[in-house]
Design a protein around this motif. Sequence first.
Motif, PDB file in Angstrom:
ATOM      1  N   ALA A 169      75.085-131.154 -87.474  1.00 10.74           N
ATOM      2  CA  ALA A 169      74.253-131.033 -88.677  1.00 10.74           C
ATOM      3  C   ALA A 169      73.216-129.917 -88.502  1.00 10.74           C
ATOM      4  O   ALA A 169      72.956-129.138 -89.426  1.00 10.74           O
ATOM      5  CB  ALA A 169      73.567-132.363 -88.981  1.00 10.74           C
ATOM      6  N   GLU A 170      72.642-129.839 -87.313  1.00  6.78           N
ATOM      7  CA  GLU A 170      71.649-128.788 -87.051  1.00  6.78           C
ATOM      8  C   GLU A 170      72.289-127.402 -87.091  1.00  6.78           C
ATOM      9  O   GLU A 170      71.666-126.435 -87.547  1.00  6.78           O
ATOM     10  CB  GLU A 170      70.981-129.041 -85.700  1.00  6.78           C
ATOM     11  CG  GLU A 170      69.996-130.214 -85.743  1.00  6.78           C
ATOM     12  CD  GLU A 170      69.382-130.511 -84.389  1.00  6.78           C
ATOM     13  OE1 GLU A 170      69.879-129.987 -83.367  1.00  6.78           O
ATOM     14  OE2 GLU A 170      68.403-131.292 -84.353  1.00  6.78           O
ATOM     15  N   MET A 171      73.529-127.295 -86.628  1.00  5.90           N
ATOM     16  CA  MET A 171      74.229-126.003 -86.699  1.00  5.90           C
ATOM     17  C   MET A 171      74.427-125.564 -88.145  1.00  5.90           C
ATOM     18  O   MET A 171      74.299-124.383 -88.478  1.00  5.90           O
ATOM     19  CB  MET A 171      75.581-126.102 -85.985  1.00  5.90           C
ATOM     20  CG  MET A 171      75.482-126.172 -84.480  1.00  5.90           C
ATOM     21  SD  MET A 171      77.124-126.293 -83.729  1.00  5.90           S
ATOM     22  CE  MET A 171      76.678-126.522 -82.012  1.00  5.90           C
ATOM     23  N   VAL A 172      74.748-126.518 -88.999  1.00  9.95           N
ATOM     24  CA  VAL A 172      74.912-126.210 -90.421  1.00  9.95           C
ATOM     25  C   VAL A 172      73.575-125.766 -91.020  1.00  9.95           C
ATOM     26  O   VAL A 172      73.499-124.780 -91.764  1.00  9.95           O
ATOM     27  CB  VAL A 172      75.474-127.430 -91.186  1.00  9.95           C
ATOM     28  CG1 VAL A 172      75.475-127.178 -92.684  1.00  9.95           C
ATOM     29  CG2 VAL A 172      76.895-127.749 -90.715  1.00  9.95           C
ATOM     30  N   VAL A 173      72.501-126.480 -90.686  1.00  8.66           N
ATOM     31  CA  VAL A 173      71.175-126.134 -91.198  1.00  8.66           C
ATOM     32  C   VAL A 173      70.737-124.758 -90.696  1.00  8.66           C
ATOM     33  O   VAL A 173      70.133-123.969 -91.442  1.00  8.66           O
ATOM     34  CB  VAL A 173      70.150-127.210 -90.774  1.00  8.66           C
ATOM     35  CG1 VAL A 173      68.727-126.758 -91.095  1.00  8.66           C
ATOM     36  CG2 VAL A 173      70.444-128.528 -91.487  1.00  8.66           C
ATOM     37  N   GLU A 180      74.723-135.925 -95.831  1.00  8.97           N
ATOM     38  CA  GLU A 180      75.249-135.960 -94.467  1.00  8.97           C
ATOM     39  C   GLU A 180      74.271-135.364 -93.460  1.00  8.97           C
ATOM     40  O   GLU A 180      74.270-135.740 -92.290  1.00  8.97           O
ATOM     41  CB  GLU A 180      76.591-135.223 -94.391  1.00  8.97           C
ATOM     42  CG  GLU A 180      77.710-135.801 -95.253  1.00  8.97           C
ATOM     43  CD  GLU A 180      78.081-137.229 -94.879  1.00  8.97           C
ATOM     44  OE1 GLU A 180      77.590-137.749 -93.861  1.00  8.97           O
ATOM     45  OE2 GLU A 180      78.862-137.858 -95.621  1.00  8.97           O
ATOM     46  N   ILE A 181      73.441-134.455 -93.914  1.00 10.70           N
ATOM     47  CA  ILE A 181      72.404-133.890 -93.035  1.00 10.70           C
ATOM     48  C   ILE A 181      71.231-134.862 -92.926  1.00 10.70           C
ATOM     49  O   ILE A 181      70.723-135.118 -91.835  1.00 10.70           O
ATOM     50  CB  ILE A 181      71.936-132.526 -93.570  1.00 10.70           C
ATOM     51  CG1 ILE A 181      73.084-131.500 -93.479  1.00 10.70           C
ATOM     52  CG2 ILE A 181      70.720-132.021 -92.801  1.00 10.70           C
ATOM     53  CD1 ILE A 181      72.814-130.193 -94.205  1.00 10.70           C
ATOM     54  N   ALA A 182      70.817-135.416 -94.055  1.00 10.41           N
ATOM     55  CA  ALA A 182      69.622-136.268 -94.088  1.00 10.41           C
ATOM     56  C   ALA A 182      69.776-137.544 -93.282  1.00 10.41           C
ATOM     57  O   ALA A 182      68.792-138.068 -92.738  1.00 10.41           O
ATOM     58  CB  ALA A 182      69.278-136.617 -95.542  1.00 10.41           C
ATOM     59  N   LYS A 183      70.977-138.049 -93.164  1.00 12.08           N
ATOM     60  CA  LYS A 183      71.169-139.369 -92.564  1.00 12.08           C
ATOM     61  C   LYS A 183      70.882-139.401 -91.063  1.00 12.08           C
ATOM     62  O   LYS A 183      70.639-140.472 -90.499  1.00 12.08           O
ATOM     63  CB  LYS A 183      72.587-139.872 -92.832  1.00 12.08           C
ATOM     64  CG  LYS A 183      73.665-139.183 -92.020  1.00 12.08           C
ATOM     65  CD  LYS A 183      75.047-139.727 -92.347  1.00 12.08           C
ATOM     66  CE  LYS A 183      76.120-139.097 -91.462  1.00 12.08           C
ATOM     67  NZ  LYS A 183      77.466-139.575 -91.822  1.00 12.08           N
ATOM     68  N   HIS A 184      70.893-138.242 -90.404  1.00 12.94           N
ATOM     69  CA  HIS A 184      70.867-138.235 -88.942  1.00 12.94           C
ATOM     70  C   HIS A 184      69.490-138.518 -88.349  1.00 12.94           C
ATOM     71  O   HIS A 184      69.350-139.403 -87.504  1.00 12.94           O
ATOM     72  CB  HIS A 184      71.393-136.901 -88.416  1.00 12.94           C
ATOM     73  CG  HIS A 184      72.858-136.710 -88.610  1.00 12.94           C
ATOM     74  ND1 HIS A 184      73.800-137.476 -87.965  1.00 12.94           N
ATOM     75  CD2 HIS A 184      73.559-135.838 -89.375  1.00 12.94           C
ATOM     76  CE1 HIS A 184      75.017-137.091 -88.325  1.00 12.94           C
ATOM     77  NE2 HIS A 184      74.890-136.095 -89.183  1.00 12.94           N
ATOM     78  N   THR A 185      68.475-137.766 -88.746  1.00  8.98           N
ATOM     79  CA  THR A 185      67.157-137.900 -88.108  1.00  8.98           C
ATOM     80  C   THR A 185      66.038-137.713 -89.134  1.00  8.98           C
ATOM     81  O   THR A 185      66.225-137.069 -90.168  1.00  8.98           O
ATOM     82  CB  THR A 185      66.951-136.828 -87.014  1.00  8.98           C
ATOM     83  OG1 THR A 185      66.920-135.527 -87.616  1.00  8.98           O
ATOM     84  CG2 THR A 185      68.047-136.887 -85.962  1.00  8.98           C
ATOM     85  N   PRO A 186      64.836-138.254 -88.815  1.00 11.05           N
ATOM     86  CA  PRO A 186      63.685-138.008 -89.692  1.00 11.05           C
ATOM     87  C   PRO A 186      63.350-136.521 -89.802  1.00 11.05           C
ATOM     88  O   PRO A 186      62.900-136.061 -90.861  1.00 11.05           O
ATOM     89  CB  PRO A 186      62.546-138.768 -88.995  1.00 11.05           C
ATOM     90  CG  PRO A 186      63.219-139.805 -88.164  1.00 11.05           C
ATOM     91  CD  PRO A 186      64.519-139.203 -87.735  1.00 11.05           C
ATOM     92  N   GLU A 187      63.565-135.773 -88.723  1.00 14.72           N
ATOM     93  CA  GLU A 187      63.235-134.352 -88.735  1.00 14.72           C
ATOM     94  C   GLU A 187      64.099-133.594 -89.730  1.00 14.72           C
ATOM     95  O   GLU A 187      63.610-132.732 -90.482  1.00 14.72           O
ATOM     96  CB  GLU A 187      63.404-133.758 -87.331  1.00 14.72           C
ATOM     97  CG  GLU A 187      62.394-134.248 -86.309  1.00 14.72           C
ATOM     98  CD  GLU A 187      62.663-135.662 -85.805  1.00 14.72           C
ATOM     99  OE1 GLU A 187      61.734-136.300 -85.292  1.00 14.72           O
ATOM    100  OE2 GLU A 187      63.815-136.135 -85.945  1.00 14.72           O
ATOM    101  N   LEU A 188      65.398-133.892 -89.748  1.00 16.36           N
ATOM    102  CA  LEU A 188      66.286-133.231 -90.708  1.00 16.36           C
ATOM    103  C   LEU A 188      65.943-133.646 -92.140  1.00 16.36           C
ATOM    104  O   LEU A 188      65.985-132.828 -93.062  1.00 16.36           O
ATOM    105  CB  LEU A 188      67.746-133.557 -90.386  1.00 16.36           C
ATOM    106  CG  LEU A 188      68.324-132.839 -89.153  1.00 16.36           C
ATOM    107  CD1 LEU A 188      69.684-133.421 -88.789  1.00 16.36           C
ATOM    108  CD2 LEU A 188      68.446-131.346 -89.404  1.00 16.36           C
TER     109      LEU A 188
END
Length: 477
Positions: A244-248, A277-285
């Motif tokens: 997800a971070e790579m996509v961001v 799909e990005i938001a679900k992973h961590t509070p930071e994302l």
Amino acid sequence: MSQRQVLQVFEQYQKARTQFVQMVAELATRPQNIETLQNAGVMSLLRPLLLDVVPTIQQTAALALGRLANYNDDLAEAVVKGDILPQLVYSLAEQNRFYKKAAAFVLRAVGKHSPQLAQAIVDCGALDTLVICLEDFDPGVKEAAAWALGYIARHNAELSQAVVDAGAVPLLVLCIQEPEIALKRIAASALSDISKHSPELAQTVVDAGAIAHLAQMILNPDSKLKRQVLSVLSQIAKHSVDLAEMVVEAEIFPVVLTCLKDKDEYVKKNASTLIREIAKHTPELSQLIVNAGGVAAVIDCIGSCKGNIRLPGIMMLGYVAAHSENLAMAVIISKGVPQLSVCLSEEPEDHIKAAAAWALGQIGRHTPEHARAVAVTNTLPVLLSLYMSTESSEDLQVKSKKAIKSILQKCTYLPALEPFLYDAPPNILKHVVGQFSKVLFPWIFRYTSAESGQLSTTYSLSKVLFSYSNSQWSIYE
């Protein structure tokens, strides 16, 4: 008999074969003809024509087989059982571009129906030949090959891995860089089908350098291409925080938010899915999305569409709110609660209502302030009616119950709780009474303390009358 008369016999035979395959190919386009063609033994008649000396007959025979196999899995299975696949694979490597496109169409038509039929294509050695076709000079051949590979890969991780092992991914990434829009679409779709099964397969696509090229196409004016591009990025991002971070990091924000206002409904849906799909992973994302204006944009998107197009956005708000009090408050400030309440009340499908109920529960479960923000929208009675309705699905009932419980355990806004005293079943009522006790017992104790000079913890509740007047609770003996 003269030489001319002898040759005329062959010409008539060739004309008859040509006419036959053309007519079968035409008849196969109409569903009402399929059963009749099947009962007439059309498959066995078309098979030898795949090796005809006349190229146009070969191509038309392959086209007819593809149309028949595309119709249902019985006809696709007949292609496999008739040993037609090895002939197609052999000819795919040897014949001209027209035949290659027709043969790849047959492989796609067979492989789309089930993992077993797709495995039959793999077993006959078609993958290597299809991958070679991805390097063909003709864009139409590349497109047909990419389409077939995507239909094979979509079934499961094992088939996807077989496609990867055949060396398809780097060539598919090259295909999305080609100028032809149709080829870009199909190649992106195939990458999406490969990426969706596991983090390892998605990593293969990332390692081939796909993300940077896909990110550049988010603003492409072609809606169908945007659908596929957003789908690939979603399938990559869903697996892990790292992906997800790579996509961001490809700087998709805030560019992707413009897709939430697209005229095409499926572009909206896929953009919402990517953000979810990005938001679900961590509070930071999730915080990154909030900072980019993503929450407000998703809420506006939910308000502008209906049905399943709304679903990813609803879930995205729930994921964001679940991470922390501050993120849940960001959803509240962006007026997400009224929009979710509208979805809960208006949507006819139970699974969408269930998602809205879950999201509201995630927002209201943090603090009394969060719970009040949900309660003042008159959402709690709607949740209760959905929970108690016999027409609600089991999933909707479960999610409504959990949402009610989560909100009630934090809610101290008594006007919203009062209707539950009359309508709620015992398993819900206990939470309501618990909240009343949290709010009212301190007043009772203060009242009794002033009366007797000491705190009475044994004061009889039966002697206390609670009345609600002018937005104030009064206590009388």
